[in-house]
Design a protein around this motif. Structure first.
Motif, PDB file in Angstrom:
ATOM      1  N   ALA A   1      -9.816  -7.096 -23.275  1.00 19.76           N
ATOM      2  CA  ALA A   1      -8.845  -6.478 -24.192  1.00 19.76           C
ATOM      3  C   ALA A   1      -8.102  -7.550 -24.982  1.00 19.76           C
ATOM      4  O   ALA A   1      -7.924  -7.436 -26.205  1.00 19.76           O
ATOM      5  CB  ALA A   1      -7.855  -5.630 -23.392  1.00 19.76           C
ATOM      6  N   PHE A   2      -7.692  -8.622 -24.300  1.00 19.24           N
ATOM      7  CA  PHE A   2      -6.892  -9.670 -24.962  1.00 19.24           C
ATOM      8  C   PHE A   2      -7.763 -10.469 -25.941  1.00 19.24           C
ATOM      9  O   PHE A   2      -7.271 -10.966 -26.965  1.00 19.24           O
ATOM     10  CB  PHE A   2      -6.279 -10.573 -23.884  1.00 19.24           C
ATOM     11  N   GLU A   3      -9.066 -10.550 -25.651  1.00 18.94           N
ATOM     12  CA  GLU A   3      -9.948 -11.324 -26.542  1.00 18.94           C
ATOM     13  C   GLU A   3      -9.942 -10.759 -27.964  1.00 18.94           C
ATOM     14  O   GLU A   3     -10.062 -11.497 -28.938  1.00 18.94           O
ATOM     15  CB  GLU A   3     -11.385 -11.348 -25.982  1.00 18.94           C
ATOM     16  N   LYS A   4      -9.745  -9.446 -28.064  1.00 15.11           N
ATOM     17  CA  LYS A   4      -9.752  -8.806 -29.403  1.00 15.11           C
ATOM     18  C   LYS A   4      -8.683  -9.429 -30.305  1.00 15.11           C
ATOM     19  O   LYS A   4      -8.870  -9.537 -31.520  1.00 15.11           O
ATOM     20  CB  LYS A   4      -9.518  -7.302 -29.273  1.00 15.11           C
ATOM     21  N   VAL A   5      -7.571  -9.839 -29.705  1.00 16.72           N
ATOM     22  CA  VAL A   5      -6.496 -10.464 -30.498  1.00 16.72           C
ATOM     23  C   VAL A   5      -7.002 -11.789 -31.076  1.00 16.72           C
ATOM     24  O   VAL A   5      -6.772 -12.093 -32.254  1.00 16.72           O
ATOM     25  CB  VAL A   5      -5.237 -10.699 -29.627  1.00 16.72           C
TER      26      VAL A   5
END
Ligand SMILES: NC(=O)c1ccc[n+]([C@@H]2O[C@H](COP(=O)([O-])OP(=O)(O)OC[C@H]3O[C@@H](n4cnc5c(N)ncnc54)[C@H](O)[C@@H]3O)[C@@H](O)[C@H]2O)c1
Length: 335
Positions: free
Chosen positions: A64-68
């Motif tokens: 999820a955080f990689e999308k940022v």
């Protein structure tokens, strides 16, 4: 220059967001609102008249955080995200280790993968063995009395190891003393859930009539008036310390730990009296037993922060108390 603030909707993160926007930085906030209210985002926009992108995401969730990182070209990360309640950390140690350490590890993995080199980390005076000295310098031995402190000490070590393995990294570990106060607008502030753990939010809740009286833990300490002495720092000064650290990162590699405090200690009763003066409200209190692990007195050495960041705290205790009261008065029920 784009700055990613993990935990940017929290107390210190929101004040730092305001100062960054005022100085013309572009910001991105990543927060799961586990200890904050999404309304804070609009307040930051109202105060600054600027806008920014935010992601509702758990920063310990790699995918999820990689999308940022895929969507945003980040220059520097300020890593505020983490749980911070000392008492709760002792009762729920695995929850604290899992959240605080996984957030740090996931962040560093993503920084390495996407070539983000600069990071400023929210550490704490809780990493020091405060029983060995009153003036705590960055050289004071490290040791913790609770799980929360250990999550900070371990995160510091993880950052140091990451910087040793990747010489392109620039990491500033900021050891905060006791942040209090609010932005002058009174629109953002410290908004703990339930019974506050920290002194100032407790006092402001007594002042507003939500709590009957303050419990002062111990009156037989070896201090001026018997109550514990700590170093309190205005949250806006603290926010400005992060901006100084961003500049430092541009010029230096490796990992460094730096205290952010005022270098002055105030006792619990001195804070109570300063608050009474600033608010015009009486704060009833009772003395109760000492808390395990608490020591007489400690405050920050501020020499290194002055030397390497060119930063020092400006606000006095009166302004800290007046601004804390201004926030509570305007927001008796929080956000
Ligand atoms: N306030 C203090 O007294 C103090 C002192 C020393 C260090 N610190 C550290 O500074 C940092 C900021 O403190 P604060 O007072 O603003 O706390 P805060 O709880 O107000 O802010 C932390 C923010 O991080 C978010 N968060 C927590 N876990 C997350 C996760 N896994 N993913 C995404 N978001 C997450 C919360 O929702 C919250 O908005 C914390 O790491 C804290 O431990 C605080």
């Amino acid at each position: 220059m784009k700055i990613l603030l993990t935990g940017g909707a929290g107390y210190i993160g929101s004040h730092t967001a305001v100062e960054l926007l005022n100085k013309g930085y572009e910001i991105v906030i990543a927060d799961n609102f586990s200890n904050s209210d999404p309304k804070v985002l609009d307040r930051i926009k109202q105060i600054t008249n600027k806008t920014f992108v935010h992601y509702e995401v758990d920063v310990s969730d790699y995918n999820a955080f990689e999308k940022v990182f895929i969507k945003e070209k980040i220059d520097t990360v300020i890593h505020f995200a983490g749980y911070k309640a000392v008492g709760e950390s002792v009762k729920l140690p695995m929850m604290y280790y899992e959240n605080n350490l996984m957030a740090t590890i996931t962040l560093i993995n993503l920084m390495n993968k996407y070539g983000v080199e600069n990071c400023i980390f929210s550490s704490s005076a809780a990493v020091y063995d405060s029983s060995v000295a009153r003036l705590l310098t960055e050289e004071t031995p490290l040791s913790c009395t609770n799980t929360y402190g250990y999550t900070k000490l371990m995160s510091e070590q993880i950052f140091k190891d990451a910087a040793r393995a990747n010489p392109r990294l620039s990491i500033v570990l900021l050891r905060y003393f006791n942040p209090i106060g609010s932005h002058e607008s009174g629109m953002i502030g410290d908004n703990p859930n339930g019974i506050p753990n920290n002194l100032l939010p407790f006092i402001t809740r007594v002042a507003i009539g939500k709590l009957e009286r303050l419990s002062v833990f111990g009156n037989d300490y070896d201090t001026r008036d018997g109550t514990g002495v700590r170093d309190y720092i205005h949250v806006v000064d603290l926010a400005l310390g992060h901006i100084a650290a961003i500049d430092y990162c541009k010029e230096h590699k490796g990992a460094i730990a730096i205290n952010l405090g005022t270098g002055k200690g105030y006792s619990v009763l001195e804070i109570v009296h300063a608050f009474e003066k600033a608010s015009g409200r009486k704060i009833p209190y009772v003395f109760t037993a000492r808390r395990e692990g608490d020591v007489d007195e400690y405050y920050a050495s501020t020499t290194l922060a002055k030397q390497v960041l060119g930063w020092e705290a400006k606000f006095g205790i009166e302004q800290m108390c007046a601004s804390a009261w201004n926030w509570q008065k305007q927001n008796p029920d929080g956000y």
